[in-house]
Enzyme design. Structure first.
Site, short mmCIF file in Angstrom:
data_model
loop_
_atom_site.label_atom_id
_atom_site.label_comp_id
_atom_site.label_asym_id
_atom_site.label_seq_id
_atom_site.Cartn_x
_atom_site.Cartn_y
_atom_site.Cartn_z
N CYS A 1 43.10 33.71 35.39
CA CYS A 1 42.21 34.51 34.99
C CYS A 1 42.64 35.97 35.23
CB CYS A 1 41.02 34.24 35.65
SG CYS A 1 39.43 35.27 35.05
N CYS B 1 39.83 38.51 35.89
CA CYS B 1 39.18 38.25 37.41
C CYS B 1 40.34 39.11 38.44
CB CYS B 1 38.92 36.83 37.85
SG CYS B 1 37.79 36.02 36.76
N ASP B 2 41.39 38.48 38.16
CA ASP B 2 42.36 38.98 39.29
C ASP B 2 43.18 40.12 38.93
OD1 ASP B 2 41.44 36.62 40.66
OD2 ASP B 2 43.30 35.28 39.86
#
Length: 518
Positions: free
Chosen positions: A344, A347-348
């Site tokens: 992701c 997200c990361d």
């Protein structure tokens, strides 16, 4: 800090605060502290029940806690909870201020009944759409149970801490100093890990349930649509899902769901769940299907078994278990998953600021990921197996305009390397020369498509060579009375809007089967 429109909205929410409390900030002379102070001053100006103190002594700066006189609540934010986490802040303000949660009464009692001391730390990023669920769940648990403490930490702001703990994926949750979990989790999922007897109790409850007219397995868009259409027919309907929302929960921007110009996955999932709950649908979450036993005779009951030991029976089934990220299946991938290998980028990505990363896959998802990451990291290398990228031309043009992105085509990733703690290199083979190359980096984002969640169905119904459930024009499988919809099926074009339509169709077909089988 907050614009006029946001202040107006927040003021309306804060009118729900019934119990006075105080915000205690730990600040220094940094720009981020001044930014946080401005935010907190805006908040207290909107409610006469909230006071602000700036004499906090937290070791993490800037940070703040929410304290209610007479209540033992330990709830903190380290950083400035804007972006996706602004909703988490608003909910925390309301809940500490006495506004009741919408969480089911039995779940609230389960949280309150937990015995022991639980000190949680959650690392998040402001661009992570998965993080708010975790932050909000643990914040609420800290409000409900004095034995639970929680601090939500912006990993991008506390880089030294992230490096020390080698946090390379968010949300990352620590309990009493030890890694507790990574990825999206809600209150029920956290409870399932803390309360070891919960699974057995849930299995007992499920085993006691009467047979359903329609049982939907899976809670994504296809499953939600199927449940709504079945419930509207007035028949006994159930939904058993590992997590309601499925893959959509991990989707950042959605701009092609007809009639909705722009939304985000978690927001769409909340709307789907609220719609389902308008009807008499028995929603059973945290249920991972493990086996299907089709009815032994016409008019009999189909049975679905679950990992926790429970089983449910139904006259008709709609299988909508969706798909999951396809993995590279190379040495080192599993070892370094969450320690440099990620799936992701939204997200990361912030955790890799200033570092070198690779994106695996040259389709739309891979190119979009490379474009997004290019604004955060030092350099992005996009690796594509084919001799050309498969992404839309407009995306390829944008990618080509970025100075810190390079593209390697006709390349097969063969190994992920690391130092035992985190990723430090990727090995790929040039498909034209068979020569192996090593690319030094700190992060690898895998974007190579999806795999159907159908392993549990092997031998029970007919699957395609790719593992997809084979369905006819009515959504029926090879077994009469069992239907399927969404990304787990052979229906082409894995799109949310298509899954919704297929779920509705499968439900109508199931109802037609029921009335013709009487």
């Amino acid at each position: 800090m907050l614009d006029a429109n946001l202040k107006t909205q927040l003021k309306a929410y804060l009118e729900k605060v019934t119990l006075p409390f105080e915000i205690v900030a730990s600040l220094d002379d940094s720009d981020k502290s001044r930014e946080l102070l401005a935010l907190l001053q805006d908040i207290v100006s909107l409610s006469d029940k909230i006071a602000l103190k700036t004499d906090g002594r937290d070791s993490r700066v800037p940070s703040f806690s929410l304290n209610r006189p007479g209540a033992d609540i330990d709830l903190r934010f380290a950083g400035i909870p804007m972006g996706h986490e602004f909703t988490s802040l608003v909910l925390a303000l309301l809940q500490v201020g006495g506004h009741p949660s919408k969480l089911a009464a039995e779940v609230i009692e389960q949280v309150k009944g937990l015995e022991g001391q639980f000190s949680f730390e959650t690392y998040f990023s402001l661009s992570c759409q998965n993080c708010p669920d975790v932050v909000q769940a643990l914040n609420l648990m800290a409000v409900l149970n004095p034995g639970i403490r929680h601090v939500a930490i912006d990993g991008a702001l506390f880089q030294a801490e992230v490096e020390e703990r080698q946090v390379m994926s968010v949300p990352s949750i620590y309990l009493n100093g030890e890694l507790f979990g990574q990825g999206r989790m809600d209150v029920e999922q956290i409870l399932a890990k803390l309360d070891t007897g919960a699974s057995a109790r849930d299995a007992e409850k499920l085993n006691a349930k009467a047979a359903f007219d329609v049982l939907v397995v899976g809670g994504g868009p296809a499953g939600a649509a199927a449940a709504i259409y079945a419930a509207r027919k007035g028949i006994r309907t159930g939904v058993a899902a590992e997590r309601f929302g499925g893959q959509v929960l991990d989707t950042m921007a959605i701009e092609n769901f007809i009639s909705v110009q722009e939304t985000e996955g978690p927001k769409l999932v909340r709307a789907l769940e609220e719609h389902v709950k308008q009807y008499e649908v028995d929603i059973m979450n945290l249920q991972r299907a493990s086996a299907l036993i089709p009815a032994s005779s016409a008019g009999g009951l189909h049975e679905v078994q679950f990992d926790g030991g429970a089983s449910l029976k139904a006259k008709t089934l709609i299988l909508a278990t969706g798909a999951r990220w396809r993995e590279m299946n190379v040495p080192g991938e599993q070892q370094y998953r969450g320690r440099g290998v990620a799936y992701c980028p939204h997200c990361d990505g912030p955790l890799f600021k200033g570092k070198r990363v690779a994106v695996i896959g040259g389709g739309n998802s891979g190119v979009e990921a490379a474009i997004d990451l290019a604004g955060l990291v030092a350099h992005v290398t996009l690796i594509e197996f084919d001799s050309q990228l498969r992404a839309d031309a407009v995306l390829q043009k944008k990618l080509g305009s970025l100075a810190n992105v390079s593209v390697i085509k006709s390349a097969l990733t063969t190994e992920v390397k690391g130092d035992g703690q985190k990723v430090n290199a990727l090995v790929y083979k040039d498909r034209n020369s068979d020569e192996l190359h090593t690319l030094e980096l700190e992060g690898i984002f895998v974007q190579i498509g999806l795999l159907p969640n159908s392993d549990w169905l092997k031998g029970a119904i007919e699957l395609s060579p790719r593992g997809e459930i084979i369905v006819d024009s009515r959504g029926e499988t090879s077994v009469p009375g069992i239907f399927a919809a969404g990304d787990v099926t052979t229906v082409p074009y894995k799109q949310i809007v298509i899954a919704v339509g297929e779920g509705a169709k499968a439900s109508l077909s199931a109802f037609d089967h029921l009335i013709r089988s009487v």
